[in-house]
Motif scaffolding. Structure first.
Motif, PDB file in Angstrom:
ATOM      1  N   HIS A 109      46.535 -27.468  15.458  1.00  0.00           N
ATOM      2  CA  HIS A 109      46.360 -26.871  16.785  1.00  0.00           C
ATOM      3  C   HIS A 109      47.734 -26.437  17.277  1.00  0.00           C
ATOM      4  O   HIS A 109      48.571 -27.263  17.646  1.00  0.00           O
ATOM      5  N   ASN A 124      47.637 -20.883  21.564  1.00  0.00           N
ATOM      6  CA  ASN A 124      46.481 -21.781  21.578  1.00  0.00           C
ATOM      7  C   ASN A 124      45.484 -21.435  20.469  1.00  0.00           C
ATOM      8  O   ASN A 124      44.329 -21.100  20.722  1.00  0.00           O
ATOM      9  N   ASP A 126      43.998 -22.402  16.317  1.00  0.00           N
ATOM     10  CA  ASP A 126      43.844 -23.377  15.238  1.00  0.00           C
ATOM     11  C   ASP A 126      44.133 -22.691  13.909  1.00  0.00           C
ATOM     12  O   ASP A 126      43.567 -21.623  13.615  1.00  0.00           O
ATOM     13  N   HIS A 140      41.584 -21.850  19.562  1.00  0.00           N
ATOM     14  CA  HIS A 140      41.403 -23.301  19.490  1.00  0.00           C
ATOM     15  C   HIS A 140      39.995 -23.709  19.911  1.00  0.00           C
ATOM     16  O   HIS A 140      39.439 -23.194  20.888  1.00  0.00           O
ATOM     17  N   LEU A 148      43.599 -33.593  11.994  1.00  0.00           N
ATOM     18  CA  LEU A 148      44.174 -32.821  13.091  1.00  0.00           C
ATOM     19  C   LEU A 148      45.681 -33.035  13.167  1.00  0.00           C
ATOM     20  O   LEU A 148      46.161 -34.169  13.189  1.00  0.00           O
ATOM     21  N   ASP A 150      48.339 -32.218  15.868  1.00  0.00           N
ATOM     22  CA  ASP A 150      48.410 -31.776  17.259  1.00  0.00           C
ATOM     23  C   ASP A 150      49.781 -31.164  17.543  1.00  0.00           C
ATOM     24  O   ASP A 150      50.742 -31.855  17.865  1.00  0.00           O
ATOM     25  N   SER A 152      49.952 -28.760  19.866  1.00  0.00           N
ATOM     26  CA  SER A 152      49.521 -27.979  21.025  1.00  0.00           C
ATOM     27  C   SER A 152      50.660 -27.700  21.997  1.00  0.00           C
ATOM     28  O   SER A 152      50.564 -26.773  22.807  1.00  0.00           O
TER      29      SER A 152
END
Length: 500
Positions: A109, A124, A126, A140, A148, A150, A152
């Motif tokens: 992400h 934003n 994936d 996302h 995952l 992360d 972000s």
């Protein structure tokens, strides 16, 4: 040693002998790529004529305890020779490995995504990895199946390339982690002991040790006399052809011609290397351009002519050099950090020497000695630092003229990892934009290595060599140092895991 060998060096100092037999009666060595033995007295003086033992390449020879048998490496085959009968047999070896691949999908992400090709971010998204490749890049969505990552609040970008380095087995396991912790997922080794380099590449790819993707050549193809130990003396077309056979069998990624290799052999080397599908690089601009050599190393470095053909003494680029490199399509790795840039940048920004991966991997003695070396350089070569901005500005001139530039450092003359990050800052100091700099360190490097279809940018179908950094590297190049995750071939490491 042989009739025409006066004042000639052995083939490669690292593995060509001389090797004294246990009974003290023979000296084994490699000359012109072939294995020879010389009868000697207990004090080492020659007692008879030299005997040629092989017709093909040989090295890494060793004796049995009774001095009647030698074992040696014949490129990719281990052989044993009975010196009494001359009989040669092969010692069977079966070595295999498989690249390490993730066992489940990985979802990254990304708060921001720099793809290596465009001067803007996607936000934003994936990045969906299956195995080693990027399967999709989508807006996302929470709850996707898989591991995952992360990122972000981070910027995801292609992994960096170090395009000019030399490594040694003495660095040990930490060598690979040094690269990865600095965001470097691919290295180009422009001179090595090929057996050490091949072992590193296979161990890193198999996941036995963490490390980047490795693109290597063997020893420097040099002329009659050697300056550096990491070189092989090439005296004939026959020997050069044997070295190209080694390059093919050991799967070299490039060939490097060094400065004293005769021009006729340099042209032949380029032709033979291109026949087996690998690029050729050299320190020299001429005759490299004439012979269709693919790349040139350093904006100024070792030359058999005793002076730089590329720069003036005050680091100004010659106009014809600029034109030749830009119009020929040759790739240039200027190693700006090596030629004053590292000293300039670390003097101006002392916090660089407190960078966590550098502190972790390099002990206090090394760091103290490095600072002393930099101070000595500033004292005995003040022009290298004072004229640095002119040197850095040359990179901008090359790019503006249509030339292809890629970042490299000639580490370990300056520290592995940190020097590449400083090189990127040097480029920006000279007027290259952060986007142009990062494009050179990612997509252009992959294309110069011949793997642009698989690496160098973040696109669906390409191999997942990525990093996640904290900050905005398209605005502030120093943010490329803020590595939080490194991903090579789909395998993920946190910075903490690399600094173990």
């Amino acid at each position: 040693m042989k009739p025409d060998s006066a004042n000639q060096t052995i083939s490669f100092r690292g593995r060509s002998g001389p090797s004294w037999s246990p009974d003290g009666k023979w000296m084994a060595y490699v000359l012109d790529g072939k294995l020879w033995t010389l009868p000697v007295a207990p004090d080492g003086k020659q007692t008879g004529p030299a005997i040629q033992r092989t017709k093909g390449l040989a090295d890494n020879m060793t004796w049995t305890a009774d001095s009647k048998t030698m074992v040696y490496l014949a490129i990719d085959t281990l052989k044993q020779m009975d010196l009494t009968t001359g009989r040669v047999s092969t010692i069977p070896l079966t070595f295999t490995y498989q690249p390490k691949l993730p066992t489940e999908p990985t979802i990254i992400h990304a708060g921001k995504l720099f793809d290596g090709k465009t001067n803007k971010y996607r936000e934003n998204v994936d990045i969906i990895l299956v195995g080693s490749r990027i399967q999709a890049i989508e807006p996302h969505k929470a709850g996707r199946k898989g591991k995952l990552v992360d990122a972000s609040k981070l910027t995801v970008m292609p992994g960096l390339w170090e395009m000019h380095t030399h490594q040694t087995i003495l660095s040990g396991e930490k060598q690979g982690r040094i690269w990865l912790s600095h965001g470097i997922t691919s290295i180009r080794e422009t001179g090595s002991d090929p057996y050490d380099a091949l072992e590193r590449r296979e161990s890193w790819d198999a996941g036995i040790r963490p490390g980047p993707r490795s693109f290597f050549t063997g020893t420097l193809n040099e002329g009659y006399r050697l300056y550096y130990g990491l070189a092989t003396s090439i005296r004939s077309e026959e020997q050069l052809r044997m070295e190209l056979d080694r390059a093919r069998k050991l799967d070299y990624d490039l060939l490097k011609c060094y400065v004293r290799l005769p021009d006729r052999l340099q042209q032949l080397a380029a032709d033979l290397a291109h026949q087996i599908g690998i690029p050729v690089t050299s320190h020299e601009l001429y005759p490299a351009v004439k012979y269709n050599i693919d790349g040139v190393e350093h904006s100024s470095a070792t030359s058999r002519r005793g002076y730089s053909m590329k720069l003036t003494s005050t680091n100004h680029i010659y106009a014809d050099v600029l034109s030749l490199i830009a119009k020929s399509g040759m790739n240039m790795t200027p190693t700006t950090s090596l030629q004053g840039g590292f000293s300039f940048q670390t003097r101006r920004d002392t916090s660089l020497l407190s960078y966590p991966p550098y502190i972790h991997f390099y002990n206090e003695t090394y760091r103290t000695n490095l600072m002393a070396q930099q101070q000595t350089m500033r004292r005995i070569m003040p022009g290298a630092v004072e004229n640095f901005k002119t040197l850095a500005g040359n990179v901008k001139k090359f790019i503006d003229a249509g030339g292809r530039m890629t970042p490299g450092t000639d580490s370990p003359l300056i520290p592995y990892g940190l020097s590449l990050q400083v090189e990127l800052q040097n480029w920006v100091e000279g007027g290259v934009t952060p986007f142009e700099t990062l494009r050179g360190a990612t997509l252009w490097s992959a294309e110069a290595a011949g793997v642009g279809n698989d690496l160098g940018s973040i696109e669906v179908g390409k191999v997942a060599d990525l990093i996640a950094v904290d900050g905005d590297p398209l605005t502030k190049i120093r943010d490329s140092m803020n590595v939080r995750y490194t991903i090579k071939n789909g395998n993920v490491w946190t910075l903490g895991e690399l600094l173990k």
